[in-house]
Design an enzyme around this catalytic site. Structure first.
Site, PDB file in Angstrom:
ATOM      1  CB  SER A 149      -0.853  -0.018   1.280  1.00 51.12           C
ATOM      2  OG  SER A 149      -1.392   1.260   1.523  1.00 51.12           O
ATOM      3  CE1 TYR A 162      -3.652  -2.083   5.218  1.00 54.05           C
ATOM      4  CE2 TYR A 162      -2.897   0.051   4.418  1.00 54.05           C
ATOM      5  CZ  TYR A 162      -3.390  -1.213   4.161  1.00 54.05           C
ATOM      6  OH  TYR A 162      -3.616  -1.606   2.857  1.00 54.05           O
TER       7      TYR A 162
HETATM    8  P1  NAP Z   1     -10.895  -6.755   1.598  1.00 57.74           P
HETATM    9  O1  NAP Z   1     -11.965  -6.481   0.618  1.00 57.74           O
HETATM   10  O2  NAP Z   1     -11.084  -6.367   3.009  1.00 57.74           O
HETATM   11  O3  NAP Z   1     -10.516  -8.307   1.513  1.00 57.74           O
HETATM   12  C1  NAP Z   1      -9.542  -8.820   2.392  1.00 57.74           C
HETATM   13  C2  NAP Z   1      -9.378 -10.299   2.160  1.00 57.74           C
HETATM   14  O4  NAP Z   1      -8.442 -10.795   3.135  1.00 57.74           O
HETATM   15  C3  NAP Z   1     -10.673 -11.069   2.334  1.00 57.74           C
HETATM   16  O5  NAP Z   1     -10.735 -12.099   1.381  1.00 57.74           O
HETATM   17  C4  NAP Z   1     -10.540 -11.638   3.734  1.00 57.74           C
HETATM   18  O6  NAP Z   1     -11.248 -12.873   3.803  1.00 57.74           O
HETATM   19  C5  NAP Z   1      -9.027 -11.899   3.831  1.00 57.74           C
HETATM   20  N1  NAP Z   1      -8.569 -11.922   5.203  1.00 57.74           N
HETATM   21  C6  NAP Z   1      -8.556 -10.934   6.102  1.00 57.74           C
HETATM   22  N2  NAP Z   1      -8.122 -11.376   7.297  1.00 57.74           N
HETATM   23  C7  NAP Z   1      -7.858 -12.703   7.139  1.00 57.74           C
HETATM   24  C8  NAP Z   1      -7.398 -13.722   8.010  1.00 57.74           C
HETATM   25  N3  NAP Z   1      -7.125 -13.471   9.311  1.00 57.74           N
HETATM   26  N4  NAP Z   1      -7.232 -14.965   7.522  1.00 57.74           N
HETATM   27  C9  NAP Z   1      -7.521 -15.244   6.237  1.00 57.74           C
HETATM   28  N5  NAP Z   1      -7.957 -14.307   5.350  1.00 57.74           N
HETATM   29  C10 NAP Z   1      -8.135 -13.062   5.813  1.00 57.74           C
HETATM   30  O7  NAP Z   1      -9.513  -6.067   1.149  1.00 57.74           O
HETATM   31  P2  NAP Z   1      -8.964  -5.601  -0.282  1.00 57.74           P
HETATM   32  O8  NAP Z   1      -9.244  -4.165  -0.398  1.00 57.74           O
HETATM   33  O9  NAP Z   1      -9.357  -6.537  -1.338  1.00 57.74           O
HETATM   34  O10 NAP Z   1      -7.393  -5.702   0.006  1.00 57.74           O
HETATM   35  C11 NAP Z   1      -6.565  -6.723  -0.504  1.00 57.74           C
HETATM   36  C12 NAP Z   1      -5.116  -6.309  -0.245  1.00 57.74           C
HETATM   37  O11 NAP Z   1      -4.828  -5.093  -0.924  1.00 57.74           O
HETATM   38  C13 NAP Z   1      -4.816  -6.069   1.233  1.00 57.74           C
HETATM   39  O12 NAP Z   1      -3.530  -6.574   1.552  1.00 57.74           O
HETATM   40  C14 NAP Z   1      -4.831  -4.550   1.337  1.00 57.74           C
HETATM   41  O13 NAP Z   1      -4.030  -4.105   2.397  1.00 57.74           O
HETATM   42  C15 NAP Z   1      -4.289  -4.146  -0.019  1.00 57.74           C
HETATM   43  N6  NAP Z   1      -4.658  -2.795  -0.439  1.00 57.74           N
HETATM   44  C16 NAP Z   1      -5.955  -2.481  -0.682  1.00 57.74           C
HETATM   45  C17 NAP Z   1      -6.279  -1.196  -1.099  1.00 57.74           C
HETATM   46  C18 NAP Z   1      -7.696  -0.785  -1.409  1.00 57.74           C
HETATM   47  O14 NAP Z   1      -7.946   0.400  -1.679  1.00 57.74           O
HETATM   48  N7  NAP Z   1      -8.653  -1.694  -1.417  1.00 57.74           N
HETATM   49  C19 NAP Z   1      -5.281  -0.231  -1.241  1.00 57.74           C
HETATM   50  C20 NAP Z   1      -3.956  -0.585  -0.979  1.00 57.74           C
HETATM   51  C21 NAP Z   1      -3.656  -1.877  -0.580  1.00 57.74           C
HETATM   52  P3  NAP Z   1     -12.114 -13.382   5.059  1.00 57.74           P
HETATM   53  O15 NAP Z   1     -12.689 -12.187   5.739  1.00 57.74           O
HETATM   54  O16 NAP Z   1     -13.104 -14.286   4.395  1.00 57.74           O
HETATM   55  O17 NAP Z   1     -11.133 -14.127   5.901  1.00 57.74           O
END
Ligand code: NAP
Length: 241
Positions: A149, A162
């Site tokens: 990120s 974070y």
């Molecule tokens: P999201 O919609 O919150 O999805 C997160 C995923 O991680 C879900 O599938 C969740 O599945 C899984 N997860 C969370 N805690 C877990 C655990 N303890 N064990 C197993 N699985 C777990 O997030 P996203 O936005 O798609 O983000 C994906 C990645 O991109 C992350 O690393 C985030 O930091 C990064 N990122 C996102 C953004 C953004 O704007 N969206 C920006 C920069 C970076 P369950 O809840 O089913 O376990």
């Protein structure tokens, strides 16, 4: 995109495959013919992913791993299971992450701090330990991408928990990539930028999600870094529209 067989016979583990960016990456890899090992805690959402992968024409669907990444010893067992079944891993996507509290550094509770480290950092390191021998068995060498990120390097007040977890993740992934330069593996970091997901909505509740790229766009962008001819190692790749 129409289904292809570009990744036929290849095995891809995607963490956080139940929704958001991880689910979109899993679908893109499946569309190219990879067999998906889909890890997350929410079984129902993993089963829906399995249905969608079967609908692409992959009759055996995905291998579902309903697991909490904070259960670090289970990640060793996962490596053993992948070895027993396939003897290799072609693609690792360390995508799962949690946002943690948006709060001053001095207000982060020890429990929330530990959870951020357990999921965003230690789980990825445990996957590296457990899966490196399998990625080395891939031909021409496994590809790994970890989701970071802009918060890893930007000083954004109240995002300290974070930020520290992503900064530490970047450090360990860059180190692993440098150590692996001669192995044929390709290991990189990916910053998707603001993406239309649950995590982003929780972080920025006032924002209009329609203004953000969809997870599918971001997933398409990262694909070249997961293919056998991935051109780079040890890089931070930033999404560009
Ligand atoms: P999201 O919609 O919150 O999805 C997160 C995923 O991680 C879900 O599938 C969740 O599945 C899984 N997860 C969370 N805690 C877990 C655990 N303890 N064990 C197993 N699985 C777990 O997030 P996203 O936005 O798609 O983000 C994906 C990645 O991109 C992350 O690393 C985030 O930091 C990064 N990122 C996102 C953004 C953004 O704007 N969206 C920006 C920069 C970076 P369950 O809840 O089913 O376990």
């Amino acid at each position: 995109m129409a289904a292809t067989s570009e990744l036929a016979g290849q095995i891809a583990l995607v963490t956080g495959a139940s929704r958001g960016i991880g689910r979109a990456i899993a679908m893109q890899l499946a569309r190219r013919g990879a067999h998906i090992i889909a890890l997350a805690r929410t079984s129902g959402a993993l089963e829906e992913l399995d249905d969608d992968i079967k609908a692409l024409g992959q009759s055996d669907g995905a291998t579902l791993v309903p697991l909490d990444l904070a259960d670090h010893d289970a990640l060793d067992r996962l490596g053993r299971s992948i070895y027993d079944r396939w003897g290799k891993l072609d693609i690792l996507v360390g995508n799962a992450g949690i946002l943690g509290p948006i709060t001053p550094v001095s207000h982060i509770t020890p429990k929330k701090w530990d959870a951020l480290l357990a999921v965003n950092l230690t789980a990825n390191w445990r996957l590296i330990r457990s899966l490196e021998p399998l990625l080395k068995q891939a031909d021409p060498g496994g590809r790994a991408v970890f989701l970071s990120s802009g918060a890893a390097t930007n000083t954004k007040p109240y995002w300290g928990g974070y930020s520290m977890s992503k900064a530490a993740l970047e450090s360990i992934v860059r180190m692993w990539a440098a150590e692996s330069e001669m192995t044929g593996m390709r290991i990189n970091l990916f910053n998707p930028g603001g993406t239309r997901t649950e995590m982003r909505a929780a972080a920025m509740p006032g924002e209009d999600p329609a203004q953000l790229p969809a997870p599918e766009q971001v997933a398409e962008f990262v694909m070249p870094y997961l293919l056998p001819d991935c051109p780079v190692n040890g890089e931070l790749i930033n999404y560009k529209a």
